[in-house]
Design a protein around this motif. Structure first.
Motif, short mmCIF file in Angstrom:
data_model
loop_
_atom_site.label_atom_id
_atom_site.label_comp_id
_atom_site.label_asym_id
_atom_site.label_seq_id
_atom_site.Cartn_x
_atom_site.Cartn_y
_atom_site.Cartn_z
N UNK A 269 0.90 -1.38 0.29
CA UNK A 269 0.12 0.10 -0.13
C UNK A 269 1.27 0.87 -0.23
N UNK A 270 2.14 1.17 0.90
CA UNK A 270 2.88 2.45 1.16
C UNK A 270 3.65 2.85 -0.17
N UNK A 271 4.00 1.58 -0.88
CA UNK A 271 4.24 1.87 -2.34
C UNK A 271 3.68 2.34 -3.90
N UNK A 272 2.16 2.18 -3.10
CA UNK A 272 1.33 2.44 -4.49
C UNK A 272 0.85 4.36 -4.18
N UNK A 273 0.97 4.42 -3.23
CA UNK A 273 0.73 5.11 -2.99
C UNK A 273 2.31 6.51 -3.30
N UNK B 82 -6.36 11.78 -6.21
CA UNK B 82 -5.13 13.03 -6.24
C UNK B 82 -4.01 13.54 -5.70
N UNK B 83 -2.74 13.79 -5.77
CA UNK B 83 -2.27 13.95 -5.06
C UNK B 83 -2.80 14.72 -3.46
N UNK B 84 -3.23 15.33 -3.60
CA UNK B 84 -3.91 15.97 -1.61
C UNK B 84 -4.53 14.37 -0.87
N UNK B 85 -5.71 13.56 -1.39
CA UNK B 85 -5.77 12.97 -0.95
C UNK B 85 -4.35 11.29 -0.54
N UNK B 86 -3.94 11.50 -1.40
CA UNK B 86 -3.05 10.39 -1.48
C UNK B 86 -1.95 10.62 -0.07
N UNK B 87 -1.13 11.61 -0.41
CA UNK B 87 -0.63 12.40 0.69
C UNK B 87 -1.20 12.34 2.04
N UNK B 88 -2.62 12.62 1.90
CA UNK B 88 -3.03 12.58 2.76
C UNK B 88 -2.59 11.43 4.47
N UNK B 89 -3.18 10.32 3.98
CA UNK B 89 -2.74 8.65 3.56
C UNK B 89 -0.85 8.56 4.66
N UNK B 90 -0.29 9.48 3.46
CA UNK B 90 1.34 8.90 4.08
C UNK B 90 1.38 10.29 5.14
N UNK C 268 -8.35 17.31 5.65
CA UNK C 268 -7.80 16.57 7.03
C UNK C 268 -8.83 14.81 7.23
N UNK C 269 -10.20 15.50 5.45
CA UNK C 269 -11.10 14.04 5.80
C UNK C 269 -11.39 13.63 4.17
N UNK C 270 -10.00 13.98 2.84
CA UNK C 270 -10.17 13.43 2.09
C UNK C 270 -10.52 12.16 2.32
N UNK C 271 -11.54 11.71 0.95
CA UNK C 271 -12.35 10.30 1.64
C UNK C 271 -11.37 9.46 0.44
#
Ligand code: 1Q0
Length: 214
Positions: free
Chosen positions: A56-60, A103-111, A211-214
């Motif tokens: 999952x981390x690699x995918x992001x 999006x970059x935003x929702x992906x970075x939010x996970x990281x 901060x709550x992007x799905x």
């Protein structure tokens, strides 16, 4: 002590997070992703039981690297330029499964949320007693951060994987910065940089209600 070629060293991760923040307090995506690549490399060395995490981390990280190399790469130099560009162009998906790429935003939010776990975990390792258990430090840090965002099945798998972590001193040794004492000193140096990156990102995302992007 220099790390063996190809081996993980916390020093590289430290250097990456250290160079992330510019004088204008922008977070550069290049070193940010480099830091993550280093952490993922370390995760691989912990065995196959963590492969569901590293996948999952690699995918992001890959999603972000593609943006950084893509046609709009100059918009993905820093987190600030990314947020501005994606918001201005309606690229931040309010709903998931909208058929649009993540999006970059929702992906970075996970990281970013995972970075919160990392801070707590490294702080726990740094301040832990010699005989404290890495699995307990890791579980406590996870429950206080990332777990909130994960469904039961992932929380369960994570908790089982954490139980396989080696004792604290062995863990400090495989971080490859010398003796456990040297590793603890290095953690003390590294943490303020990671905290800084976390704090700037948190403020940026809060300011834009991301901060709550799905
Ligand atoms: C030391 C052991 C490390 C254990 C890692 C702890 C984190 C557990 C996270 C479990 C994630 C499970 C996989 C899937 C999750 C996704 O559902 C979730 C949400 O994504 P989405 O697209 O479904 O909305 N994804 C995430 O929450 C992102 C998780 C990224 C975790 C990245 C962890 C990288 C860890 C690196 C090892 C660090 C070791 C630290 C010590 C080294 C010293 C510098």
């Amino acid at each position: 002590m220099a790390a063996a070629r190809g081996a993980f060293s916390l020093r590289e991760v430290l250097a990456a997070f250290q160079t992330c923040v510019t004088e204008r307090r922008e977070v550069l995506l290049g070193p940010y992703l480099c830091g993550w690549r280093g952490l993922i490399r370390f995760l691989h060395s912990l065995g196959a039981i963590f492969s569901f995490v590293s996948k999952d981390a690699v995918a992001k990280v890959q999603i972000m690297e593609n943006y950084c190399r893509g046609e709009q790469r100059e918009k993905y130099v820093s987190l600030q330029s990314m947020v501005e560009y994606e918001l201005a162009n309606g690229l931040v998906n309010a709903q998931r499964r909208s058929g649009r790429p993540d999006s970059g935003c929702r992906t970075v939010l996970r990281l970013h949320r995972a970075l919160c776990w990392l801070q707590l975990f490294l702080e726990g390792l740094r301040t832990g007693q010699e005989d404290s258990r890495t699995s307990v430090i890791c579980t406590d840090s996870y429950n206080a951060s990332l777990a909130t965002y994960h469904p039961w099945v992932i929380r369960k798998a994570a908790t089982v994987a954490f139980c396989t972590l080696p004792p604290r001193n062995t863990f400090l040794e495989i971080m490859n910065v010398g003796t456990p004492e040297e590793a603890v000193a290095m953690l003390g140096e590294a943490l303020p940089y990671i905290r800084d990156v976390y704090g700037i990102t948190q403020e940026l995302f809060a300011q834009h209600k991301l901060l709550d992007l799905p």
